[in-house]
Design a protein around this motif. Structure first.
Motif, PDB file in Angstrom:
ATOM      1  N   ASP A  79       0.806  -1.214   0.000  1.00  8.54           N
ATOM      2  CA  ASP A  79       0.000   0.000   0.000  1.00  8.54           C
ATOM      3  C   ASP A  79       0.847   1.275   0.000  1.00  8.54           C
ATOM      4  N   GLY A  80       2.174   1.156  -0.136  1.00 11.93           N
ATOM      5  CA  GLY A  80       3.033   2.326  -0.259  1.00 11.93           C
ATOM      6  C   GLY A  80       3.722   2.723   1.027  1.00 11.93           C
ATOM      7  N   ARG A  81       3.302   2.172   2.149  1.00 11.00           N
ATOM      8  CA  ARG A  81       3.946   2.528   3.414  1.00 11.00           C
ATOM      9  C   ARG A  81       5.310   1.862   3.491  1.00 11.00           C
ATOM     10  N   ALA A  82       6.308   2.603   3.906  1.00 15.11           N
ATOM     11  CA  ALA A  82       7.666   2.071   3.982  1.00 15.11           C
ATOM     12  C   ALA A  82       8.094   1.802   5.412  1.00 15.11           C
ATOM     13  N   GLY A  83       7.202   1.933   6.362  1.00 12.32           N
ATOM     14  CA  GLY A  83       7.559   1.665   7.743  1.00 12.32           C
ATOM     15  C   GLY A  83       8.202   2.878   8.395  1.00 12.32           C
ATOM     16  N   PRO A  84       8.800   2.672   9.577  1.00  9.76           N
ATOM     17  CA  PRO A  84       9.304   3.804  10.352  1.00  9.76           C
ATOM     18  C   PRO A  84      10.516   4.506   9.738  1.00  9.76           C
ATOM     19  N   ARG A  85      11.115   3.926   8.717  1.00 11.13           N
ATOM     20  CA  ARG A  85      12.276   4.564   8.104  1.00 11.13           C
ATOM     21  C   ARG A  85      11.917   5.442   6.900  1.00 11.13           C
ATOM     22  N   SER A  86      10.639   5.568   6.591  1.00 12.96           N
ATOM     23  CA  SER A  86      10.272   6.415   5.453  1.00 12.96           C
ATOM     24  C   SER A  86      10.623   7.863   5.777  1.00 12.96           C
ATOM     25  N   GLU A  87      10.968   8.623   4.749  1.00 13.23           N
ATOM     26  CA  GLU A  87      11.390  10.004   4.954  1.00 13.23           C
ATOM     27  C   GLU A  87      10.318  10.814   5.666  1.00 13.23           C
ATOM     28  N   ASN A  88       9.068  10.624   5.273  1.00 12.25           N
ATOM     29  CA  ASN A  88       7.974  11.364   5.874  1.00 12.25           C
ATOM     30  C   ASN A  88       7.877  11.077   7.368  1.00 12.25           C
ATOM     31  N   ILE A  89       7.940   9.811   7.742  1.00 10.83           N
ATOM     32  CA  ILE A  89       7.813   9.444   9.152  1.00 10.83           C
ATOM     33  C   ILE A  89       9.024   9.923   9.939  1.00 10.83           C
ATOM     34  N   VAL A  90      10.218   9.771   9.387  1.00  7.26           N
ATOM     35  CA  VAL A  90      11.430  10.221  10.087  1.00  7.26           C
ATOM     36  C   VAL A  90      11.353  11.722  10.348  1.00  7.26           C
ATOM     37  N   LEU A  91      10.979  12.485   9.344  1.00  4.88           N
ATOM     38  CA  LEU A  91      10.915  13.935   9.519  1.00  4.88           C
ATOM     39  C   LEU A  91       9.805  14.340  10.489  1.00  4.88           C
ATOM     40  N   GLN A  92       8.633  13.706  10.389  1.00  8.36           N
ATOM     41  CA  GLN A  92       7.530  14.067  11.282  1.00  8.36           C
ATOM     42  C   GLN A  92       7.851  13.709  12.727  1.00  8.36           C
ATOM     43  N   LYS A  93       8.402  12.522  12.960  1.00  6.13           N
ATOM     44  CA  LYS A  93       8.766  12.115  14.325  1.00  6.13           C
ATOM     45  C   LYS A  93       9.876  13.005  14.877  1.00  6.13           C
ATOM     46  N   THR A  94      10.785  13.451  14.013  1.00  8.10           N
ATOM     47  CA  THR A  94      11.854  14.343  14.452  1.00  8.10           C
ATOM     48  C   THR A  94      11.277  15.692  14.860  1.00  8.10           C
ATOM     49  N   VAL A  95      10.355  16.221  14.067  1.00 10.58           N
ATOM     50  CA  VAL A  95       9.701  17.489  14.406  1.00 10.58           C
ATOM     51  C   VAL A  95       8.948  17.343  15.729  1.00 10.58           C
ATOM     52  N   ASP A  96       8.212  16.239  15.896  1.00 12.20           N
ATOM     53  CA  ASP A  96       7.488  16.002  17.142  1.00 12.20           C
ATOM     54  C   ASP A  96       8.442  15.962  18.330  1.00 12.20           C
ATOM     55  N   TYR A  97       9.583  15.298  18.171  1.00 12.65           N
ATOM     56  CA  TYR A  97      10.564  15.174  19.240  1.00 12.65           C
ATOM     57  C   TYR A  97      11.167  16.530  19.593  1.00 12.65           C
ATOM     58  N   ILE A  98      11.467  17.349  18.591  1.00 15.09           N
ATOM     59  CA  ILE A  98      12.018  18.682  18.850  1.00 15.09           C
ATOM     60  C   ILE A  98      10.984  19.545  19.568  1.00 15.09           C
ATOM     61  N   GLN A  99       9.727  19.441  19.155  1.00 13.89           N
ATOM     62  CA  GLN A  99       8.671  20.197  19.835  1.00 13.89           C
ATOM     63  C   GLN A  99       8.528  19.746  21.283  1.00 13.89           C
ATOM     64  N   GLU A 100       8.653  18.445  21.510  1.00 11.13           N
ATOM     65  CA  GLU A 100       8.594  17.914  22.878  1.00 11.13           C
ATOM     66  C   GLU A 100       9.768  18.436  23.707  1.00 11.13           C
ATOM     67  N   LEU A 101      10.971  18.440  23.122  1.00 10.96           N
ATOM     68  CA  LEU A 101      12.147  18.962  23.827  1.00 10.96           C
ATOM     69  C   LEU A 101      11.985  20.447  24.139  1.00 10.96           C
ATOM     70  N   ASN A 102      11.455  21.209  23.181  1.00  9.31           N
ATOM     71  CA  ASN A 102      11.230  22.636  23.419  1.00  9.31           C
ATOM     72  C   ASN A 102      10.207  22.860  24.525  1.00  9.31           C
ATOM     73  N   ALA A 103       9.155  22.056  24.556  1.00  9.38           N
ATOM     74  CA  ALA A 103       8.148  22.179  25.605  1.00  9.38           C
ATOM     75  C   ALA A 103       8.760  21.857  26.972  1.00  9.38           C
ATOM     76  N   THR A 104       9.604  20.836  27.024  1.00  6.42           N
ATOM     77  CA  THR A 104      10.286  20.482  28.274  1.00  6.42           C
ATOM     78  C   THR A 104      11.203  21.613  28.710  1.00  6.42           C
ATOM     79  N   ARG A 105      11.944  22.187  27.752  1.00  7.64           N
ATOM     80  CA  ARG A 105      12.846  23.304  28.057  1.00  7.64           C
ATOM     81  C   ARG A 105      12.057  24.491  28.584  1.00  7.64           C
ATOM     82  N   ASP A 106      10.944  24.827  27.928  1.00  6.39           N
ATOM     83  CA  ASP A 106      10.117  25.946  28.378  1.00  6.39           C
ATOM     84  C   ASP A 106       9.583  25.705  29.779  1.00  6.39           C
ATOM     85  N   ASP A 107       9.181  24.469  30.066  1.00  2.00           N
ATOM     86  CA  ASP A 107       8.689  24.125  31.401  1.00  2.00           C
ATOM     87  C   ASP A 107       9.796  24.272  32.441  1.00  2.00           C
TER      88      ASP A 107
END
Length: 163
Positions: A79-107
């Motif tokens: 169905d076109g999904r490449a699993g957790p190593r697909s570029e889209n998933i890697v970039l989205q999870k990285t953005v989510d992680y950076i946002q989480e780190l920024n939220a922790t830093r702000d807290d």
């Protein structure tokens, strides 16, 4: 001057280097971002379990057909999904992680400001201690100074313990 074939070979080589650098960057992200690391570990465990079951011959015919229908020879899902190593998933999870780190830093910064505001203005922890910063000529608080300890450096005034 380079011939056409030499130019082409140089272009191919530089393109391969560029792609290898991008691949290494994605691999570094996969190792750094906890959600990606966990998803890849889980996918590898599932693949190992599936290959063990398929290799033992205990897989029923219907289940075997289902497996072959959902994946191709490369392991990519039909169905076109490449699993957790697909570029889209890697970039989205990285953005989510950076946002989480920024939220922790702000807290943490909010909690630090709250803790500082609870202290009286003349409290010793609020007064800078340490050496002046040469760039600003202001004293840098102990907790904000860069730690430059070297295990090979001799301590001032220390003597050899064997004497």
């Amino acid at each position: 001057l380079l011939s056409a074939s030499q130019k082409r070979a140089n272009h191919i080589q530089s393109e391969q280097k560029r792609r290898a650098n991008i691949r290494r960057g994605y691999e570094a992200l996969c190792e750094t971002v906890p959600a990606l690391r966990e998803a890849i570990r889980k996918e590898e465990e599932e693949a190992a379990a599936a290959s063990t079951i398929a290799g033992s011959g205990s897989l029923h015919g219907a289940a075997r057909k289902k497996k072959s229908k959902n994946t191709n020879d490369d392991g990519e899902k039909v169905d076109g999904r490449a699993g957790p190593r697909s570029e889209n998933i890697v970039l989205q999870k990285t953005v989510d992680y950076i946002q989480e780190l920024n939220a922790t830093r702000d807290d943490l910064l909010r909690r630090l400001a709250q803790a500082r505001s609870a202290l009286p203005p003349d409290h010793p922890l609020l007064t800078p201690q340490g050496t002046p910063n040469p760039a600003t000529d202001q004293t840098v608080p102990l907790w904000e100074r860069e730690w430059d300890y070297s295990p090979d450096a001799d301590d001032e005034g220390s003597e050899d313990e064997t004497t």
